[in-house]
Motif scaffolding. Sequence first.
Motif, mmCIF file in Angstrom:
data_model
loop_
_atom_site.group_PDB
_atom_site.id
_atom_site.type_symbol
_atom_site.label_atom_id
_atom_site.label_comp_id
_atom_site.label_asym_id
_atom_site.label_seq_id
_atom_site.Cartn_x
_atom_site.Cartn_y
_atom_site.Cartn_z
ATOM 1 N N ASP A 138 4.828 -3.625 1.411
ATOM 2 C CA ASP A 138 4.481 -4.538 0.529
ATOM 3 C C ASP A 138 5.531 -4.936 -0.620
ATOM 4 N N PRO A 139 6.060 -3.855 -1.323
ATOM 5 C CA PRO A 139 7.106 -4.002 -2.287
ATOM 6 C C PRO A 139 8.337 -4.490 -1.804
ATOM 7 N N ARG A 194 7.850 -8.388 -1.024
ATOM 8 C CA ARG A 194 8.247 -8.921 -2.603
ATOM 9 C C ARG A 194 9.579 -9.095 -2.875
ATOM 10 N N GLU A 195 10.285 -7.985 -2.792
ATOM 11 C CA GLU A 195 11.646 -8.189 -2.938
ATOM 12 C C GLU A 195 12.518 -8.986 -2.153
#
Length: 181
Positions: free
Chosen positions: A27-28, A31-32
């Motif tokens: 998930d992160p 996003r990145e």
Amino acid sequence: LIPGPNEEVGAVRWIFDQIANHGATPDPLARELNARGTLADDGRPWKAGRLQHLLRNEKYIGNLIFNRCSTKLKSRKRLNHPSEWVRRDGAFSGIVPADLFWKAQAAMSRWATRVSDEGLLAPLRTLLKRRKKLTAELINRTPGMPGSVSYENRFGGLIQAYRRVGYRPTHDYRYLGEYAK
């Protein structure tokens, strides 16, 4: 298969490095990548499920695997047992070192053991309570939710996961046969 453009090859290597060596999670990381303006191979934004698919694909180390799933006419796709797969290891030069690939696989295997059935179902219940319905698309576009494929894999299909949280779809899924039970 041949390597793509240098920037895409670099992005793939970076993804594997982040997972294997820096403790990143999908998930992160998605996003990145999206914040950087790095799109997936089809030109669409990254999502956690798309990253997991990439990370499990042995083509990045030069292996080709066929017959992972099969579909008969008018029936749902089914996953084949690994003994039925057709493998060609080292079919071409990979773009990710094998040790990095396998280190990423080990990191991902630890993720799967962290989440219990209830841990997967709780966000599904919350989403149902908030939206009054469930669909794969809704699940996949809700930030912080596990992907719909996670529910399919864990519970044998989305309909089974829906039933576990008390949701009965209004659409008639009887055409799925055993998958709708």
